[in-house]
Structures are given as structure tokens and as C-alpha cells.
Motif scaffolding. Structure first.
Motif, PDB file in Angstrom:
ATOM      1  N   ASP A   2      20.836   4.022  25.476  1.00 28.91           N
ATOM      2  CA  ASP A   2      21.955   4.698  24.905  1.00 28.91           C
ATOM      3  C   ASP A   2      22.809   5.572  25.751  1.00 28.91           C
ATOM      4  O   ASP A   2      22.198   5.562  26.879  1.00 28.91           O
ATOM      5  CB  ASP A   2      21.419   5.598  23.705  1.00 28.91           C
ATOM      6  CG  ASP A   2      20.513   6.825  24.250  1.00 28.91           C
ATOM      7  OD1 ASP A   2      20.772   7.242  25.269  1.00 28.91           O
ATOM      8  OD2 ASP A   2      19.651   7.161  23.601  1.00 28.91           O
ATOM      9  N   LYS A   3      23.754   5.952  25.210  1.00 23.73           N
ATOM     10  CA  LYS A   3      24.980   6.534  26.396  1.00 23.73           C
ATOM     11  C   LYS A   3      24.240   7.833  27.130  1.00 23.73           C
ATOM     12  O   LYS A   3      24.698   8.006  28.259  1.00 23.73           O
ATOM     13  CB  LYS A   3      26.224   6.883  25.761  1.00 23.73           C
ATOM     14  CG  LYS A   3      27.054   5.296  25.626  1.00 23.73           C
ATOM     15  CD  LYS A   3      28.299   5.456  24.953  1.00 23.73           C
ATOM     16  CE  LYS A   3      29.042   4.206  24.784  1.00 23.73           C
ATOM     17  NZ  LYS A   3      30.357   4.223  24.294  1.00 23.73           N
ATOM     18  N   GLN A   4      23.609   8.568  26.435  1.00 21.81           N
ATOM     19  CA  GLN A   4      22.961   9.832  26.955  1.00 21.81           C
ATOM     20  C   GLN A   4      22.005   9.388  28.109  1.00 21.81           C
ATOM     21  O   GLN A   4      22.099   9.990  29.322  1.00 21.81           O
ATOM     22  CB  GLN A   4      22.351  10.646  25.786  1.00 21.81           C
ATOM     23  CG  GLN A   4      21.710  11.785  26.424  1.00 21.81           C
ATOM     24  CD  GLN A   4      22.783  12.789  27.064  1.00 21.81           C
ATOM     25  OE1 GLN A   4      23.846  12.973  26.506  1.00 21.81           O
ATOM     26  NE2 GLN A   4      22.624  12.895  28.371  1.00 21.81           N
ATOM     27  N   ASP A   8      22.364  10.135  32.151  1.00 22.92           N
ATOM     28  CA  ASP A   8      21.446  10.934  32.903  1.00 22.92           C
ATOM     29  C   ASP A   8      21.131  10.388  34.411  1.00 22.92           C
ATOM     30  O   ASP A   8      20.519  10.990  35.377  1.00 22.92           O
ATOM     31  CB  ASP A   8      19.845  10.956  32.041  1.00 22.92           C
ATOM     32  CG  ASP A   8      20.273  12.081  31.084  1.00 22.92           C
ATOM     33  OD1 ASP A   8      20.972  12.617  30.978  1.00 22.92           O
ATOM     34  OD2 ASP A   8      19.180  11.856  29.931  1.00 22.92           O
ATOM     35  N   ILE A   9      21.700   9.118  34.636  1.00 21.94           N
ATOM     36  CA  ILE A   9      21.063   8.562  35.701  1.00 21.94           C
ATOM     37  C   ILE A   9      22.288   8.086  36.478  1.00 21.94           C
ATOM     38  O   ILE A   9      22.408   7.484  37.590  1.00 21.94           O
ATOM     39  CB  ILE A   9      20.247   7.039  35.291  1.00 21.94           C
ATOM     40  CG1 ILE A   9      21.010   5.875  34.624  1.00 21.94           C
ATOM     41  CG2 ILE A   9      18.892   7.469  34.816  1.00 21.94           C
ATOM     42  CD1 ILE A   9      20.404   4.656  34.830  1.00 21.94           C
ATOM     43  N   ILE A  10      23.521   8.549  36.088  1.00 23.67           N
ATOM     44  CA  ILE A  10      24.759   8.181  36.821  1.00 23.67           C
ATOM     45  C   ILE A  10      25.097   9.287  37.765  1.00 23.67           C
ATOM     46  O   ILE A  10      25.151  10.550  37.347  1.00 23.67           O
ATOM     47  CB  ILE A  10      25.914   8.093  35.931  1.00 23.67           C
ATOM     48  CG1 ILE A  10      26.036   6.791  35.245  1.00 23.67           C
ATOM     49  CG2 ILE A  10      27.337   8.125  36.732  1.00 23.67           C
ATOM     50  CD1 ILE A  10      26.897   6.433  34.109  1.00 23.67           C
ATOM     51  N   ASP A  11      25.256   9.361  38.943  1.00 20.45           N
ATOM     52  CA  ASP A  11      25.451  10.260  39.935  1.00 20.45           C
ATOM     53  C   ASP A  11      27.287  10.115  39.958  1.00 20.45           C
ATOM     54  O   ASP A  11      27.667   9.052  40.554  1.00 20.45           O
ATOM     55  CB  ASP A  11      25.326   9.972  41.332  1.00 20.45           C
ATOM     56  CG  ASP A  11      23.781   9.809  41.408  1.00 20.45           C
ATOM     57  OD1 ASP A  11      23.282  10.718  40.646  1.00 20.45           O
ATOM     58  OD2 ASP A  11      23.149   9.422  42.576  1.00 20.45           O
ATOM     59  N   TYR A  12      27.900  11.007  39.470  1.00 26.31           N
ATOM     60  CA  TYR A  12      29.417  10.978  39.169  1.00 26.31           C
ATOM     61  C   TYR A  12      29.854  11.438  40.694  1.00 26.31           C
ATOM     62  O   TYR A  12      29.415  12.597  41.352  1.00 26.31           O
ATOM     63  CB  TYR A  12      29.718  12.210  38.148  1.00 26.31           C
ATOM     64  CG  TYR A  12      31.229  12.026  37.932  1.00 26.31           C
ATOM     65  CD1 TYR A  12      32.086  11.004  38.112  1.00 26.31           C
ATOM     66  CD2 TYR A  12      31.845  13.379  37.435  1.00 26.31           C
ATOM     67  CE1 TYR A  12      33.385  10.899  37.675  1.00 26.31           C
ATOM     68  CE2 TYR A  12      33.238  13.169  36.808  1.00 26.31           C
ATOM     69  CZ  TYR A  12      34.104  12.188  37.062  1.00 26.31           C
ATOM     70  OH  TYR A  12      35.460  12.145  36.602  1.00 26.31           O
ATOM     71  N   GLY A  35      28.040  16.061  30.927  1.00 28.92           N
ATOM     72  CA  GLY A  35      26.801  16.104  30.954  1.00 28.92           C
ATOM     73  C   GLY A  35      26.129  15.516  32.102  1.00 28.92           C
ATOM     74  O   GLY A  35      24.979  15.035  32.085  1.00 28.92           O
ATOM     75  N   PHE A  36      26.691  14.968  33.082  1.00 29.36           N
ATOM     76  CA  PHE A  36      26.212  14.386  34.199  1.00 29.36           C
ATOM     77  C   PHE A  36      25.154  15.473  34.884  1.00 29.36           C
ATOM     78  O   PHE A  36      25.375  16.620  35.057  1.00 29.36           O
ATOM     79  CB  PHE A  36      27.299  13.998  35.161  1.00 29.36           C
ATOM     80  CG  PHE A  36      28.247  12.874  34.693  1.00 29.36           C
ATOM     81  CD1 PHE A  36      27.661  11.524  34.220  1.00 29.36           C
ATOM     82  CD2 PHE A  36      29.490  12.985  34.294  1.00 29.36           C
ATOM     83  CE1 PHE A  36      28.504  10.704  33.610  1.00 29.36           C
ATOM     84  CE2 PHE A  36      30.269  12.289  33.728  1.00 29.36           C
ATOM     85  CZ  PHE A  36      29.868  11.110  33.578  1.00 29.36           C
ATOM     86  N   LYS A  37      24.254  14.982  35.687  1.00 28.39           N
ATOM     87  CA  LYS A  37      23.353  15.711  36.164  1.00 28.39           C
ATOM     88  C   LYS A  37      23.213  15.640  37.643  1.00 28.39           C
ATOM     89  O   LYS A  37      22.779  16.828  38.226  1.00 28.39           O
ATOM     90  CB  LYS A  37      21.782  14.985  35.880  1.00 28.39           C
ATOM     91  CG  LYS A  37      21.434  14.735  34.626  1.00 28.39           C
ATOM     92  CD  LYS A  37      21.476  15.698  33.584  1.00 28.39           C
ATOM     93  CE  LYS A  37      21.124  15.439  32.249  1.00 28.39           C
ATOM     94  NZ  LYS A  37      21.021  16.731  31.434  1.00 28.39           N
ATOM     95  N   THR A  38      24.204  15.081  38.345  1.00 26.29           N
ATOM     96  CA  THR A  38      24.383  14.972  39.873  1.00 26.29           C
ATOM     97  C   THR A  38      25.707  14.766  40.144  1.00 26.29           C
ATOM     98  O   THR A  38      26.237  13.479  39.431  1.00 26.29           O
ATOM     99  CB  THR A  38      23.114  14.176  40.462  1.00 26.29           C
ATOM    100  OG1 THR A  38      21.934  14.472  40.112  1.00 26.29           O
ATOM    101  CG2 THR A  38      23.204  14.212  41.969  1.00 26.29           C
ATOM    102  N   THR A 215      31.983   6.261  28.237  1.00 23.76           N
ATOM    103  CA  THR A 215      32.922   6.169  27.033  1.00 23.76           C
ATOM    104  C   THR A 215      33.361   4.961  26.784  1.00 23.76           C
ATOM    105  O   THR A 215      34.221   4.907  25.463  1.00 23.76           O
ATOM    106  CB  THR A 215      34.101   7.188  27.112  1.00 23.76           C
ATOM    107  OG1 THR A 215      34.839   6.717  28.426  1.00 23.76           O
ATOM    108  CG2 THR A 215      33.708   8.695  27.612  1.00 23.76           C
ATOM    109  N   GLY A 216      32.879   3.930  27.220  1.00 26.08           N
ATOM    110  CA  GLY A 216      33.288   2.615  26.840  1.00 26.08           C
ATOM    111  C   GLY A 216      34.531   2.036  27.391  1.00 26.08           C
ATOM    112  O   GLY A 216      34.991   1.100  27.003  1.00 26.08           O
TER     113      GLY A 216
END
Length: 223
Positions: A2-4, A8-12, A35-38, A215-216
Motif C-alpha cells: 500500500d502507499k503508506q 515509509d521506504i522512499i528517501d525524498y 509523511g516521508f521519513k527521510t 500519488t499515482g
């Protein structure tokens, strides 16, 4: 996935050389919103990004030896130490491509090991620029990264041609085994791209077009 979980695993990332302070502020606001984590920013902007994001428990990462990898080990170590002082919590270093091409494997291994040591336990990823390497060089580079004590092998910067491919991710995963990190970066532009890369074995994704991915939409960015 799922997108959440994907978020969580994408480094923006925002590593364009012409990025302004206003751009960094908007980028950090987007990071919080989605909500990106890193995030990854160039060393100059680490203190500012850390100031904006640390209250939200978002990590700031930094590229070391960016974007060619040809800096001396001493320079890479100094960059790493200063970045940590400024608040960075993850390190993505460039492998010494010239040394690798010259088959100076002890030099490559030591270069990585010294940055890992300077990182003092922070997650350290090593970028190998898969598009510039033969298959045998990719395999050798991945093995050296494991031997040097880093945490991840990373496909590319996206600034030197090519990027993450399903085939390269599968190859790197086969070399490093199931418990070592594989980060795919460069050219991951859509949600479907990201899912294919994860299914091939990637644990993390680096993308400047992260919002389009989750976001697709479709990103035009190469990094």
C-alpha cells in the motif's frame, strides 16, 4: 504494497545544484505533509533542513563525494563528520569509480570503510552508478561494500546517466544476500516503477519525484 508502506521506504531528495533556500523550505513542508521519513539534501542545506524537520522526527540524509565519487578519502571523511555535526542521520557516499575501474580494490574498500567509521553507526549507503559499470564490476563493487561494513548498496545518483533497473536490483540482491540493504535510485518515476523495484529486492528508494510516485502520477526527474 500500500502507499503508506511505500512512503515509509522512499528517501525524498532535492539535490539539484541550483536549489534555493526557499526551495528547501517548500520541499521540507511537502515532506511533512506527505509523511516521508527521510530526505536527502546537499551538505550546505543540512543545518536548515534539520532545523525544519527534526521537530517532526524526519531524518536528514546527505550525499558524500557527490556526484562523481572521485574525492579523496580524507575529503569524504571530513564531509561526513561535518554533516553529522550539522544534524545529518544518514550517509549516502559515492564509490571511487576510478579506483574500481583500475581494479584497485583495496583502495575502494578502504575508502568505504573510513567513511563507515566516520559515520559512527549511522546508516551508510554506497552508490555505485550501475549504468557506468559492467556486470562483473557491479558484482565486485557490491562485494567490496559488504566487506567494508556499509549498510546498503545503492544503484545510482541519477546525475551520471542511467538509474535503477529491475535487472540491476535483482543482481545486487543476489550478491549481497537477503539481509543487506539495497537502495534503488535514479529513474524511478511512477508507482508501478516503485513496486517493480521493490519486488525485485529493493529495501529503499531514492526519488526527487516521490510525491508523484505515491500519488499515482508520473515524475520527469532522473534522480
Amino acid at each position: 504494497m500500500d502507499k503508506q508502506k511505500l512512503t515509509d521506504i522512499i528517501d525524498y531528495t532535492l539535490l539539484n545544484p541550483t536549489v534555493s533556500r526557499a526551495d528547501i523550505k517548500a520541499f521540507c513542508q511537502e515532506t511533512i505533509e506527505y509523511g516521508f521519513k527521510t530526505v536527502f539534501v546537499n551538505p550546505y542545506y543540512v543545518p536548515y533542513a534539520y532545523e525544519l524537520l527534526s521537530p517532526h522526527n524526519i531524518k536528514v540524509g546527505v550525499p558524500i563525494g557527490f556526484s562523481l565519487g572521485g574525492a579523496t578519502t580524507k575529503t569524504k571523511v571530513a564531509e561526513t563528520k561535518e554533516a553529522i555535526e550539522n544534524g545529518t542521520e544518514e550517509i549516502d557516499m559515492l564509490i571511487n569509480l576510478g579506483a574500481l575501474k583500475s581494479q584497485e580494490y583495496d583502495v575502494v574498500r578502504q575508502d568505504i570503510a573510513e567513511v563507515v567509521n566516520a559515520s559512527k553507526g549511522l546508516t551508510t549507503k554506497v552508490i555505485i552508478e550501475t549504468a557506468l559499470l559492467t556486470e562483473n564490476e557491479k558484482v565486485k563493487a557490491a562485494k567490496l561494500i559488504v566487506e567494508a561494513g556499509a549498510d546498503f548498496v545503492k544503484t545510482a545518483t541519477g546525475f551520471n546517466g542511467g538509474g535503477a533497473t529491475v535487472e540491476d536490483v535483482k543482481l545486487l540482491r543476489s550478491v549481497v544476500g537477503p539481509d543487506f540493504g539495497v537502495k534503488a535510485a535514479g529513474g524511478v518515476r511512477t508507482y508501478d516503477d516503485a513496486i517493480a523495484i521493490v519486488e525485485a529486492g529493493a529495501d529503499r528508494i531514492g526519488a526527487s519525484g516521490a510525491i508523484a510516485i505515491v500519488t499515482g502520477g508520473t515524475s520527469n526527474a532522473n534522480y
